[in-house]
Design an enzyme around this catalytic site. Structure first.
Site: not given
Ligand code: G3H
Ligand code: 13P
Ligand code: ZN
Length: 322
Positions: A48, A81, A265
């Site tokens: 990202s 992303d 995560r």
């Protein structure tokens, strides 16, 4: 070996989905590669904008290059992303990325088409493919927050029009998921009717099919949330995600890339919270780091089983060699 996203899509389309995993650091990278080798799966690494900024884009890219050397058996693509136009151009020009995502879904249809078209032109000139997004997923995408009420499913007719006008190579469609740990209130299922309609309309175009991408695909396992909270976390226990058993049926309908970040995560949070709860006097980060790499590898191998990509590595190698 880094390959094009397009090549992986052609091999997987309609059979299984490729896991697209967000990474940010060395530990995730090691766990990801180990999990994919253990489960013999091709995969997509995605970065990202936040991941590229976290240390330095050159650092995370160098980590991926190092992993490619450490795991010569691995077959994977590298993807940007949720890119904006500027970040897409940076990645296209770097020569390192297999594909980029231009996320202009918060603009009007026409504006989204225009922006995507510009990125497609620049990317195709370098043999890089482009994922675009149509429809608003709920949750948080970097700087853009979309509440549940404003999230709307992709209209299948608009999807086809968008694919035709923009020239994108794959389409992130809103099919009932959202980013983060709090995806569903009440009913919990993908909108298979929307996926089916998009697939049929794509097939009717009479050209190689455009893969559908599913964002917000984490399953947010209940036991993970409970373990995090038992170790001092305060996650909302109603957190809930996509049913993993829906990955493969969706893949058979053309959902060829399935994006997973939040679940990884949660693994990190559980491992570290439990470690420091059980070892309050410790301050060496390597013991929990090692446990995390093991647990992340297990988690990735499990996801690849659910996606149907596990066990496909040799078939992919053979298909690429043709
Ligand atoms: O969809 C967003 C991904 O989960 C990446 O998250 O922007 O916080 O790195 P991030
Ligand atoms: P999750 O938040 O469900 O893991 O989705 C990640 C994602 O879509 C990254 O683009
Ligand atoms: Zn996403």
């Amino acid at each position: 070996m880094i390959v094009t996203t397009d090549a992986l899509f052609k091999i997987a389309y309609g059979k299984y989905a490729l896991g697209a995993y967000n990474i940010n650091n060395v530990e995730q990278t090691m766990g990801l590669f180990r999990g994919c080798i253990e489960s013999q799966a091709p995969f997509i690494i995605q970065l990202s904008k936040g991941a590229r900024k976290y240390s330095d884009k050159r650092m995370i890219e160098a980590v991926i290059r190092a992993a490619e050397e450490i795991f010569p058996e691995a077959i994977f693509a590298v993807h940007l992303d949720h890119g904006d136009e500027e970040t897409c151009y940076d990645c296209i020009d770097s020569g390192f990325y297999s594909s980029v995502m231009i996320d202009a879904s918060h603009h009007s249809f026409e504006e989204n088409v225009a922006i995507t078209k510009r990125v497609v032109e620049r990317a195709h000139a370098k043999g890089i493919s482009v994922e675009a997004e149509l429809g608003m997923l709920g949750g948080v995408e970097e700087d853009i927050a979309v509440d549940e009420g404003n999230a709307c499913l992709t209209n299948p007719d608009e999807a086809i029009e968008f694919i035709k006008q923009s020239g994108c190579d794959s389409l992130a469609a809103a099919i009932g998921t959202s980013h983060g740990a709090y995806k569903f209130k009440g009913q919990q299922s993908l909108h298979f009717e929307v996926i089916e309609q998009i697939r049929e309309k794509i097939a009717a175009l009479g050209r190689p099919p455009t893969p559908i991408v599913m964002h917000g695909s984490s399953s947010v396992p209940k036991d993970e949330v409970l373990r995090i909270n038992a170790a001092g976390g305060t996650l909302d226990p109603t957190a809930c995600g996509v049913n993993e058993d829906e990955y493969l049926p969706a893949a058979k309908l053309g959902v060829t890339k399935i994006n997973i970040d939040t679940d990884g995560r949660l693994v990190w949070t559980r491992v570290h919270r439990e470690f420091f709860r059980d070892n309050p006097g410790q301050f060496d980060f390597r013991p929990p780091g090692k446990t995390f790499m093991d647990e992340y590898a297990k988690f990735i191998a499990h996801k690849n089983q659910k996606l149907g990509s596990a066990g496909q590595l040799e078939a992919v190698r053979a298909a690429l060699a043709k």
